[in-house]
Motif scaffolding. Structure first.
Motif, PDB file in Angstrom:
ATOM      1  N   ARG A  79       0.767  -1.042  -0.010  1.00 19.67           N
ATOM      2  CA  ARG A  79       0.171  -0.030  -0.068  1.00 19.67           C
ATOM      3  C   ARG A  79       0.744   1.353  -0.110  1.00 19.67           C
ATOM      4  NH1 ARG A  79      -2.602   0.829   5.543  1.00 19.67           N
ATOM      5  NH2 ARG A  79      -0.673   1.620   5.842  1.00 19.67           N
ATOM      6  N   ASP A  80       1.935   1.597   0.917  1.00 17.04           N
ATOM      7  CA  ASP A  80       2.435   2.515   1.103  1.00 17.04           C
ATOM      8  C   ASP A  80       3.889   2.914   0.224  1.00 17.04           C
ATOM      9  OD1 ASP A  80       0.994   2.568   3.288  1.00 17.04           O
ATOM     10  OD2 ASP A  80       2.312   2.185   4.703  1.00 17.04           O
ATOM     11  N   GLU A  81       4.312   1.825  -0.134  1.00 15.65           N
ATOM     12  CA  GLU A  81       5.531   1.992  -1.081  1.00 15.65           C
ATOM     13  C   GLU A  81       5.152   1.765  -2.628  1.00 15.65           C
ATOM     14  OE1 GLU A  81       9.456   0.234  -0.493  1.00 15.65           O
ATOM     15  OE2 GLU A  81       9.129   0.434   1.771  1.00 15.65           O
ATOM     16  N   HIS A  82       4.198   1.026  -2.905  1.00 19.82           N
ATOM     17  CA  HIS A  82       3.727   0.587  -4.336  1.00 19.82           C
ATOM     18  C   HIS A  82       2.317   1.433  -4.681  1.00 19.82           C
ATOM     19  CE1 HIS A  82       7.240  -1.470  -5.293  1.00 19.82           C
ATOM     20  NE2 HIS A  82       7.122  -2.039  -3.969  1.00 19.82           N
ATOM     21  N   GLY A  83       1.541   1.720  -3.621  1.00 21.90           N
ATOM     22  CA  GLY A  83       0.105   2.205  -4.095  1.00 21.90           C
ATOM     23  C   GLY A  83      -0.596   1.098  -4.639  1.00 21.90           C
ATOM     24  N   ALA A  84      -0.240  -0.392  -4.159  1.00 18.49           N
ATOM     25  CA  ALA A  84      -1.019  -1.261  -4.597  1.00 18.49           C
ATOM     26  C   ALA A  84      -2.381  -1.353  -4.622  1.00 18.49           C
ATOM     27  CB  ALA A  84      -0.493  -2.525  -4.154  1.00 18.49           C
ATOM     28  N   ASP A  85      -3.142  -2.369  -5.343  1.00 11.50           N
ATOM     29  CA  ASP A  85      -4.450  -2.295  -5.675  1.00 11.50           C
ATOM     30  C   ASP A  85      -4.957  -2.593  -4.004  1.00 11.50           C
ATOM     31  OD1 ASP A  85      -6.880  -3.496  -7.610  1.00 11.50           O
ATOM     32  OD2 ASP A  85      -6.960  -4.464  -5.481  1.00 11.50           O
ATOM     33  N   GLU A  86      -5.954  -1.823  -3.597  1.00  9.26           N
ATOM     34  CA  GLU A  86      -6.526  -2.126  -2.340  1.00  9.26           C
ATOM     35  C   GLU A  86      -7.065  -3.455  -2.166  1.00  9.26           C
ATOM     36  OE1 GLU A  86     -10.504  -0.792   0.356  1.00  9.26           O
ATOM     37  OE2 GLU A  86      -9.666   0.647  -1.370  1.00  9.26           O
ATOM     38  N   ARG A  87      -7.665  -4.121  -3.083  1.00 18.23           N
ATOM     39  CA  ARG A  87      -7.885  -5.707  -2.828  1.00 18.23           C
ATOM     40  C   ARG A  87      -6.696  -6.713  -2.622  1.00 18.23           C
ATOM     41  NH1 ARG A  87     -10.814  -7.924  -7.909  1.00 18.23           N
ATOM     42  NH2 ARG A  87     -11.527  -9.677  -6.378  1.00 18.23           N
ATOM     43  N   LEU A  88      -5.832  -6.401  -3.454  1.00 16.85           N
ATOM     44  CA  LEU A  88      -4.595  -6.933  -3.372  1.00 16.85           C
ATOM     45  C   LEU A  88      -3.749  -6.903  -1.992  1.00 16.85           C
ATOM     46  CD1 LEU A  88      -2.366  -8.721  -4.543  1.00 16.85           C
ATOM     47  CD2 LEU A  88      -1.296  -6.636  -5.462  1.00 16.85           C
TER      48      LEU A  88
END
Length: 187
Positions: A79-88
């Motif tokens: 979430r914090d370093e990659h802004g990944a998909d919330e579901r992931l």
């Protein structure tokens, strides 16, 4: 979902795990290989499962281990370093009954607040299935053997040993649900 999320996830996991934790990397690759076998069951969510499978243990990477609880550390990193998909991020945070281990660690409220599960039962079950049927070396196994291996590795009275013994009935129930869904799919 397009396949680019899977390629991205593989690059991230390999970067974080392959050199510093090669056995954990082998396990992650094995879990991802198991995910491929469930692609017909998941349809449009197959790539999400594949991405979560390869990333599920990324929080073990020493540089990411802020809390020492790998599901939470991995999900925060994504979430914090990659802004990944919330579901992931939610799948990584909640893989393999992580809420039960979070409870043992006094982190359940934190995990539930930051990464609440939202109707992802089939994906969560599929990820549990893939993780709990893969050895630390990336080979296929049964859930019963995997649970026994975890208890043996950590010790029955350790935090992880207590957690996995509590989770075992749910893990075994997942095996039945996923296998039933797989059999029900047309070939």
């Amino acid at each position: 979902m397009d396949r680019s999320i899977v390629a991205w996830a593989r690059r991230v996991a390999e970067t974080e795990l392959s050199d510093v934790l090669p056995r954990r990397w082998a396990h992650s690759q094995g879990v991802a290989a198991r995910a491929v076998g469930l692609s017909q069951v998941l349809g449009g969510d197959a790539d999400m499962l594949a991405a979560a499978a390869i990333l599920h243990d990324v929080g073990y990477a020493p540089r990411l281990a802020a809390t020492g609880f790998h599901p939470l550390d991995g999900a925060r990193f994504l979430r914090d370093e990659h802004g990944a998909d919330e579901r992931l991020a939610r799948l990584v945070a909640n893989h393999s009954f992580a809420l039960l281990e979070a409870e043992e660690r006094g982190l359940r409220d934190v995990l539930e607040r930051e990464f609440p599960l939202r109707g992802e039962l089939l994906l969560v079950d599929a990820l549990v299935y893939c993780d709990m049927t893969t050895t630390p070396d990336g080979e296929q196994t049964t859930a019963e053997q995997r649970v026994a291996e975890i208890v043996g590795r950590y010790g029955a009275d350790s935090l992880v040993g207590r957690f996995i013994r509590r989770a075992a009935p749910e893990i075994f129930a997942v095996m039945g649900r996923v296998e039933a869904a797989s059999v029900a799919q047309p070939r």
